[in-house]
Design an enzyme around this catalytic site. Structure first.
Site, mmCIF file in Angstrom:
data_model
loop_
_atom_site.group_PDB
_atom_site.id
_atom_site.type_symbol
_atom_site.label_atom_id
_atom_site.label_comp_id
_atom_site.label_asym_id
_atom_site.label_seq_id
_atom_site.Cartn_x
_atom_site.Cartn_y
_atom_site.Cartn_z
ATOM 1 N N GLY A 53 49.806 23.742 36.041
ATOM 2 C CA GLY A 53 51.247 23.826 35.838
ATOM 3 C C GLY A 53 51.661 25.278 35.933
ATOM 4 O O GLY A 53 51.036 26.165 35.334
ATOM 5 N N ALA A 54 52.712 25.538 36.719
ATOM 6 C CA ALA A 54 53.083 26.925 37.012
ATOM 7 C C ALA A 54 53.300 27.781 35.764
ATOM 8 O O ALA A 54 52.735 28.878 35.662
ATOM 9 C CB ALA A 54 54.325 26.939 37.907
ATOM 10 N N ARG A 89 44.941 30.940 42.196
ATOM 11 C CA ARG A 89 45.744 29.851 42.781
ATOM 12 C C ARG A 89 46.963 30.495 43.431
ATOM 13 O O ARG A 89 47.664 31.265 42.784
ATOM 14 C CB ARG A 89 46.174 28.806 41.732
ATOM 15 C CG ARG A 89 45.002 28.028 41.151
ATOM 16 C CD ARG A 89 45.458 26.742 40.488
ATOM 17 N NE ARG A 89 45.916 25.755 41.460
ATOM 18 C CZ ARG A 89 46.552 24.630 41.121
ATOM 19 N NH1 ARG A 89 46.816 24.375 39.858
ATOM 20 N NH2 ARG A 89 46.924 23.776 42.057
ATOM 21 N N ASP A 242 56.533 24.571 41.482
ATOM 22 C CA ASP A 242 55.651 25.725 41.320
ATOM 23 C C ASP A 242 56.261 26.994 41.904
ATOM 24 O O ASP A 242 55.858 28.100 41.555
ATOM 25 C CB ASP A 242 54.306 25.449 41.985
ATOM 26 C CG ASP A 242 53.488 24.449 41.195
ATOM 27 O OD1 ASP A 242 52.542 24.873 40.518
ATOM 28 O OD2 ASP A 242 53.808 23.255 41.241
ATOM 29 N N ASN A 252 56.455 21.755 45.229
ATOM 30 C CA ASN A 252 55.917 21.005 44.096
ATOM 31 C C ASN A 252 54.722 20.207 44.598
ATOM 32 O O ASN A 252 54.358 20.255 45.775
ATOM 33 C CB ASN A 252 56.994 20.089 43.501
ATOM 34 C CG ASN A 252 56.592 19.511 42.150
ATOM 35 O OD1 ASN A 252 56.111 20.237 41.270
ATOM 36 N ND2 ASN A 252 56.759 18.218 41.975
ATOM 37 N N LYS A 253 54.115 19.453 43.714
ATOM 38 C CA LYS A 253 52.923 18.682 44.040
ATOM 39 C C LYS A 253 53.153 17.834 45.292
ATOM 40 O O LYS A 253 54.225 17.277 45.487
ATOM 41 C CB LYS A 253 52.534 17.806 42.855
ATOM 42 C CG LYS A 253 51.250 17.028 43.035
ATOM 43 C CD LYS A 253 50.060 17.932 43.330
ATOM 44 C CE LYS A 253 49.814 18.946 42.245
ATOM 45 N NZ LYS A 253 48.694 19.870 42.544
#
Length: 365
Positions: A53-54, A89, A242, A252-253
């Site tokens: 999670g960002a 990341r 993110d 995002n995902k």
């Protein structure tokens, strides 16, 4: 938020100078605490998604610098630690933002005080994240309340993708925070939880959170959202991000873009909930400029979970020998986003909208 009825956070300092986290790779089958005692531990926790999670990886990175300063408080050690953390990341902008902010405070301190300065900054970033997420919840709850007012007591049906709850932050969350505040206000909710392949953060983490909090929810396969929208079973979509560009594109995902397309086709409001730290004011073109992380193909070819004997392990689901690609994120263009829910309020998904909430960012960084 709650685990077994007790309030918890995702990360906190230990009495001996280390840092403790909830190991999210063990959820929802086991709640285990992992210790981060060194920079290596922090880098590994981020890369292996023990924290994810960002906002949370940004806070973890700030703590990683504090752990690095325990060993060596020199300028070269700090620069090396910052590079390693930023590389752990690439997509979430909060990570680099937190590292740069912490480095500025550390460099301003005498070497003998740098560990203390780093720890103080990590605590400040964490507490600011909690407060920002609570405000996101309050602003987003007004959207839910408006829909509830039109439904005469029927539940507001909300669809979310991946996990943007308190497990993705320090507490409260981003996309789930409005739901938690709405629950406080007594608003009836039903949440559709995308499983979110390949790591199943929705089925594993979002469902875990909502269950612990006592919010009605149902897990669905990733491809079911469009069907539900076609049949009027979704009133509102709320997802996290993110990285958001100043023009309003949101990374995002993987799979978020497809949900936004389905929402647009069916007239379902699609909102993205983010704190200020997730907005990358340097970028305008999300598809062209946001780096997209590609992760291990094993996450696609195998599933992690509880086995028949109760142990945790991997199960292969793919044809042996087949190649697999694992793009971790996609970008939803601003034109498909109804609006942003931020810690400063709600706004349209555009540069004009974002700048209206953040006028100090009118000029490009």
């Amino acid at each position: 938020m709650l685990i077994a009825g007790r309030p918890s956070r995702t990360i906190w300092p230990a009495a001996d100078g280390a840092v403790e986290i909830i190991d999210q790779t063990r959820l929802p089958h086991a709640v285990e605490i992992a210790r981060l005692a060194t920079l290596d531990d922090a880098v590994t926790a981020i890369a292996q998604m023990k924290v994810r999670g960002a906002p949370l990886i940004g806070v973890t990175a700030a703590w990683g610098l504090a752990l690095a300063m325990r060993r060596d408080s020199g300028d070269e050690a700090l620069a090396s630690a910052a590079r390693r953390l930023k590389a752990s990341r690439p997509t979430a902008v909060n990570l680099a933002w937190a590292v740069d902010r912490a480095c500025a405070r550390i460099l301003a301190a005498p070497r003998a005080q740098r560990e203390a300065a780093a720890r103080a900054e990590a605590i400040d970033i964490a507490e600011e994240d909690v407060a920002a997420c609570r405000r996101i919840g309050e602003h987003g709850a007004t959207l839910i309340a408006a829909i509830a007012g039109r439904k005469a007591g029927a539940p507001v049906n909300i669809l979310t993708h991946c996990n943007a709850g308190w497990l993705a932050t320090v507490d409260w969350g981003t996309a789930l925070a409005p739901m938690y505040v709405a629950q406080e206000q007594g608003l009836p909710l039903r949440v559709w939880v995308d499983e979110t392949r390949p790591r199943n953060q929705g089925a594993a983490l979002t469902a875990f959170e909502l269950g612990q909090q006592g919010i009605d929810h149902t897990i669905i396969v990733d491809n079911a959202g469009g069907h539900l929208m076609q049949h009027g079973m979704v009133d509102l979509c709320i997802v996290g991000a993110d990285r958001v560009t100043r023009a309003g594109d949101a990374a995002n995902k993987i799979g978020t873009y497809l949900k936004a397309l389905a929402a647009a086709d069916n007239g379902v409001p699609f909102h993205v909930a983010v704190p200020a730290s997730t907005i990358d004011w340097r970028l305008r073109d999300g598809v062209g400029e946001i780096p997209i992380e590609q992760r291990d193909a094993r996450e696609v070819t195998h599933l992690w979970g509880a086995l028949a004997d109760g142990s945790l392990g991997w199960v292969q689901v793919s044809a042996p020998g087949s190649a697999a690609a694992n793009y971790a994120f996609d970008v939803t263009p601003a034109r498909l986003i109804t609006g942003f829910i931020t810690d400063r309020g709600c706004c349209p998904a555009s540069e004009v909208g974002l700048v209206s909430l953040f006028p100090e960012r009118r000029e490009a960084a």
